[in-house]
Motif scaffolding. Structure first.
Motif, PDB file in Angstrom:
ATOM      1  N   TYR A   1      -7.529 -93.937 -14.958  1.00  0.00           N
ATOM      2  CA  TYR A   1      -6.559 -94.972 -15.331  1.00  0.00           C
ATOM      3  C   TYR A   1      -6.398 -95.047 -16.856  1.00  0.00           C
ATOM      4  CZ  TYR A   1      -5.863 -96.998 -10.709  1.00  0.00           C
ATOM      5  OH  TYR A   1      -5.500 -97.208  -9.407  1.00  0.00           O
ATOM      6  N   LEU A   2      -7.498 -94.908 -17.585  1.00  0.00           N
ATOM      7  CA  LEU A   2      -7.432 -94.939 -19.042  1.00  0.00           C
ATOM      8  C   LEU A   2      -6.521 -93.836 -19.567  1.00  0.00           C
ATOM      9  CD1 LEU A   2      -8.329 -95.730 -21.917  1.00  0.00           C
ATOM     10  CD2 LEU A   2     -10.323 -94.260 -21.582  1.00  0.00           C
ATOM     11  N   TYR A   3      -6.722 -92.634 -19.093  1.00  0.00           N
ATOM     12  CA  TYR A   3      -5.929 -91.521 -19.611  1.00  0.00           C
ATOM     13  C   TYR A   3      -4.499 -91.548 -19.101  1.00  0.00           C
ATOM     14  CZ  TYR A   3      -9.559 -89.451 -22.363  1.00  0.00           C
ATOM     15  OH  TYR A   3     -10.485 -89.240 -23.336  1.00  0.00           O
ATOM     16  N   ARG A   4      -4.289 -92.017 -17.890  1.00  0.00           N
ATOM     17  CA  ARG A   4      -2.899 -92.144 -17.443  1.00  0.00           C
ATOM     18  C   ARG A   4      -2.193 -93.214 -18.266  1.00  0.00           C
ATOM     19  NH1 ARG A   4      -0.863 -93.389 -11.350  1.00  0.00           N
ATOM     20  NH2 ARG A   4      -1.279 -95.522 -12.022  1.00  0.00           N
ATOM     21  N   ALA A   5      -2.917 -94.288 -18.619  1.00  0.00           N
ATOM     22  CA  ALA A   5      -2.336 -95.322 -19.487  1.00  0.00           C
ATOM     23  C   ALA A   5      -1.976 -94.730 -20.844  1.00  0.00           C
ATOM     24  CB  ALA A   5      -3.308 -96.483 -19.654  1.00  0.00           C
ATOM     25  N   ARG A   6      -2.830 -93.870 -21.372  1.00  0.00           N
ATOM     26  CA  ARG A   6      -2.524 -93.218 -22.654  1.00  0.00           C
ATOM     27  C   ARG A   6      -1.290 -92.326 -22.530  1.00  0.00           C
ATOM     28  NH1 ARG A   6      -8.673 -91.873 -24.724  1.00  0.00           N
ATOM     29  NH2 ARG A   6      -9.029 -93.940 -25.606  1.00  0.00           N
ATOM     30  N   CYS A   7      -1.148 -91.672 -21.380  1.00  0.00           N
ATOM     31  CA  CYS A   7       0.060 -90.862 -21.151  1.00  0.00           C
ATOM     32  C   CYS A   7       1.299 -91.753 -21.107  1.00  0.00           C
ATOM     33  CB  CYS A   7      -0.069 -90.066 -19.860  1.00  0.00           C
ATOM     34  SG  CYS A   7      -1.307 -88.752 -19.907  1.00  0.00           S
ATOM     35  N   PHE A   8       1.195 -92.872 -20.403  1.00  0.00           N
ATOM     36  CA  PHE A   8       2.313 -93.819 -20.372  1.00  0.00           C
ATOM     37  C   PHE A   8       2.648 -94.300 -21.778  1.00  0.00           C
ATOM     38  CE2 PHE A   8       1.439 -95.000 -15.744  1.00  0.00           C
ATOM     39  CZ  PHE A   8       2.655 -94.515 -15.282  1.00  0.00           C
ATOM     40  N   LYS A   9       1.622 -94.585 -22.560  1.00  0.00           N
ATOM     41  CA  LYS A   9       1.825 -95.055 -23.933  1.00  0.00           C
ATOM     42  C   LYS A   9       2.551 -94.000 -24.766  1.00  0.00           C
ATOM     43  CE  LYS A   9      -0.976 -96.339 -27.832  1.00  0.00           C
ATOM     44  NZ  LYS A   9      -2.343 -96.497 -28.289  1.00  0.00           N
ATOM     45  N   GLU A  10       2.180 -92.734 -24.596  1.00  0.00           N
ATOM     46  CA  GLU A  10       2.858 -91.646 -25.317  1.00  0.00           C
ATOM     47  C   GLU A  10       4.322 -91.534 -24.900  1.00  0.00           C
ATOM     48  OE1 GLU A  10       1.824 -89.507 -27.797  1.00  0.00           O
ATOM     49  OE2 GLU A  10       0.089 -90.844 -27.916  1.00  0.00           O
ATOM     50  N   GLN A  11       4.627 -91.950 -23.677  1.00  0.00           N
ATOM     51  CA  GLN A  11       5.995 -91.913 -23.166  1.00  0.00           C
ATOM     52  C   GLN A  11       6.721 -93.235 -23.415  1.00  0.00           C
ATOM     53  OE1 GLN A  11       5.259 -90.977 -19.066  1.00  0.00           O
ATOM     54  NE2 GLN A  11       4.692 -88.863 -19.502  1.00  0.00           N
ATOM     55  N   ASN A  12       6.093 -94.114 -24.195  1.00  0.00           N
ATOM     56  CA  ASN A  12       6.656 -95.431 -24.561  1.00  0.00           C
ATOM     57  C   ASN A  12       6.897 -96.338 -23.362  1.00  0.00           C
ATOM     58  OD1 ASN A  12       6.675 -94.951 -27.372  1.00  0.00           O
ATOM     59  ND2 ASN A  12       8.533 -93.716 -27.123  1.00  0.00           N
ATOM     60  N   ASP A  13       6.113 -96.183 -22.311  1.00  0.00           N
ATOM     61  CA  ASP A  13       6.180 -97.089 -21.163  1.00  0.00           C
ATOM     62  C   ASP A  13       4.972 -98.024 -21.254  1.00  0.00           C
ATOM     63  OD1 ASP A  13       6.447 -98.415 -18.772  1.00  0.00           O
ATOM     64  OD2 ASP A  13       6.742 -96.597 -17.570  1.00  0.00           O
ATOM     65  N   PHE A  14       5.115 -99.040 -22.099  1.00  0.00           N
ATOM     66  CA  PHE A  14       3.983 -99.897 -22.433  1.00  0.00           C
ATOM     67  C   PHE A  14       3.568-100.807 -21.278  1.00  0.00           C
ATOM     68  CE2 PHE A  14       6.135 -98.996 -26.522  1.00  0.00           C
ATOM     69  CZ  PHE A  14       5.166 -98.145 -27.011  1.00  0.00           C
ATOM     70  N   GLN A  15       4.518-101.229 -20.459  1.00  0.00           N
ATOM     71  CA  GLN A  15       4.155-102.087 -19.324  1.00  0.00           C
ATOM     72  C   GLN A  15       3.333-101.314 -18.296  1.00  0.00           C
ATOM     73  OE1 GLN A  15       4.519-105.456 -19.095  1.00  0.00           O
ATOM     74  NE2 GLN A  15       3.110-105.118 -17.389  1.00  0.00           N
TER      75      GLN A  15
END
Length: 179
Positions: A66-80
């Motif tokens: 979950y941590l790394y998928r969240a970081r991937c989302f963050k890199e894609q600017n999907d903060f929610q």
């Protein structure tokens, strides 16, 4: 008698392989996710996202995934979506300081400084003095909250950790080899 010695020997080997491994659950998870972590660290965000997304589908209680998928989302600017994954990861294991750190950074970015400070305090608690980054972000947050004296202490602590070379190379967990 010989049978007893053989059983005792194999019993001891079994014990060493399964119970003498002193790594935490999250440290063991990170070992199993090193391929995806390598993809993320080499900036192959889409491949890393697919890796962690698949891992979460097969093992939904993996806080490190979950941590790394969240970081991937963050890199894609999907903060929610990143915040949702961080909260999901924390629901499985609150000891992973990377989850708290990323949550604090996202809350800081959204000007939610009080909540960011709480998350960063937890990151520092779980990381100990092994990573200067939580201190840096807590200092930035404290500046936004007009807590200049505390912010300066955090900047000083960040510098001490960096100078001492105590920070760990893999930021999320100090990976230990199994016994």
């Amino acid at each position: 008698m010989e049978l007893l010695i053989v059983v005792a020997f194999f019993g001891y080997i079994y014990y060493l392989r399964n119970y003498a491994d002193l790594r935490t659950k999250s440290e063991k998870e990170e070992e199993n996710l090193k391929e995806g972590i390598r993809l993320f660290q080499t900036n192959q965000i889409h491949a890393a996202f697919d890796f962690f997304d698949q891992r979460i589908k097969t093992r939904p209680n993996s806080s490190v995934a979950y941590l790394y998928r969240a970081r991937c989302f963050k890199e894609q600017n999907d903060f929610q979506a990143a915040m949702n994954d961080l909260n999901a990861g924390l629901s499985y294991d609150e000891s992973v300081y990377g989850l708290h750190l990323e949550k604090g950074k996202l809350l800081f970015r959204n000007n939610m400084y009080d909540s960011a400070l709480k998350a960063l305090n937890k990151a520092i608690f779980n990381a100990g003095d092994q990573d200067p980054e939580p201190y840096y972000w807590r200092a930035m947050t404290r500046q936004q909250l007009n807590q200049e004296e505390e912010a300066q202490k955090d900047y000083k602590k960040e510098a001490e950790i960096t100078e001492a070379g105590k920070h760990i190379l893999i930021r999320d967990l100090s990976v230990k080899k199994p016994f």
